[in-house]
Design an enzyme around this catalytic site. Sequence first.
Site, short mmCIF file in Angstrom:
data_model
loop_
_atom_site.label_atom_id
_atom_site.label_comp_id
_atom_site.label_asym_id
_atom_site.label_seq_id
_atom_site.Cartn_x
_atom_site.Cartn_y
_atom_site.Cartn_z
N ARG A 162 40.33 35.50 39.92
CA ARG A 162 41.17 36.28 40.84
C ARG A 162 40.95 35.88 42.29
O ARG A 162 40.94 36.73 43.19
CB ARG A 162 40.91 37.79 40.69
CG ARG A 162 41.30 38.39 39.37
CD ARG A 162 42.82 38.35 39.16
NE ARG A 162 43.21 39.12 38.00
CZ ARG A 162 43.15 38.69 36.74
NH1 ARG A 162 42.74 37.48 36.47
NH2 ARG A 162 43.54 39.47 35.75
N SER A 237 45.59 45.71 37.55
CA SER A 237 44.18 46.04 37.76
C SER A 237 43.93 46.29 39.25
O SER A 237 44.20 45.41 40.07
CB SER A 237 43.28 44.90 37.32
OG SER A 237 43.49 44.60 35.97
N GLU A 333 40.86 44.61 43.96
CA GLU A 333 41.61 43.36 43.75
C GLU A 333 42.91 43.35 44.56
O GLU A 333 43.42 42.31 44.95
CB GLU A 333 41.94 43.23 42.25
CG GLU A 333 42.19 41.82 41.81
CD GLU A 333 43.20 41.73 40.71
OE1 GLU A 333 44.18 40.99 40.89
OE2 GLU A 333 43.04 42.41 39.68
#
Length: 337
Positions: A162, A237, A333
């Site tokens: 990520r 997420s 995130e």
Amino acid sequence: MTILSNISLKPYNTFGIDVKAKHFVSVKSIEELKSILKLKQYPEKFILGGGSNMLLTKDIEALVIHIDFKGIEILSKDKNTVNIRASAGENWHDLVLWCLTQDFGGIENLSLIPGNVGTAPIQNIGAYGVELKDVFVECQALHANSLKIKTFTKKDCNFDYRNSIFKKDIKGEYIITSITLNLTTKIHKLKTSYGAITEELNKMNIKNPTIKDISNAVITIRESKLPNPKLIGNSGSFFKNPIITKSHFNTLKINFPEIPSYLVSENKIKIPAGWLIEHLGFKGKRFGNYGVHEKQALVLVNYDDAEGDDIFKLSQLIQSTVKRIFNINLEIEVNII
Ligand code: EPU
């Protein structure tokens, strides 16, 4: 190309947060983007792609530039692979579907990920055992100040879980305009080892899956766990899965023997953040018009006209509780704006 004023950004972010852009423009080509970036009367600019990885907490004073370049083309083919180039404003899932119709393999596991092609490299999108970096060749990006186009190879992008150079060293400096992927045409490298995919293919009674079968399996899994942003606002997420040391993990095991884990390297262990959050009782918790999704604790949701700031405060509460109970720093995130 018209610059609009006082535009609601609700349709432009998957969280569905209703904040306003003081000034807003959609650009359909690199030339249009360049001419907008040259405008001196708007010193501050805010680049908007698919709006799938952001939580808007306030009105945007800067000129919002919505990247709306379209186009997918085949660049070259060899015996078993093809290079395709997709423009930044293409919807990611539409690209996956286009590849399936051409029988181009490699991104079927990334079906139904919200967002646009141009933002995919920024966080190296990933799901069900595949990350963008596995098929990525290069991307083109426009430098916001010099207005020069630069090519970033896979190596240049410094992809990680990520993460990429676009989130770190050169954050905000470049606007990705297109990406090039290398996909298979004949012998596909199927990635079916992820537990949920194997289970789903078994349920579908499929022994020799095609890339289309894998895509269908992924779509079924995602639809069963993750809220559809068109119905319930969310950004996938909200947190990254944290990576901790082995000794930290061994200490946690004493009090939480059932804690799930994945070995990343000799001394590094990844813990599913969803488990930590669920274990603390947040899963399915609703605070009026926002909360934690009932089927996947990693996903924060906007049920109806929630304020971005309320969702942000909930994320901070989750972070501080995880820190207190597990001594783990949960990293967000999503970009908080
Ligand atoms: N879990 C729980 N409770 C939950 C959710 C998860 O206990 O509410 C635990 C379970 O042990 C489960 C494990 O977490 O077995 C893994 O869950 P899941 O397969 O749903 O994956 P994840 O680690 O929660 C990651 C990605 C997702 C991606 C899936 C599948 C991150 C931050 N998230 O989630 O990506 O779809 O794997 O590959 O790495 C996204 O980035 O927006 C996203 C949805």
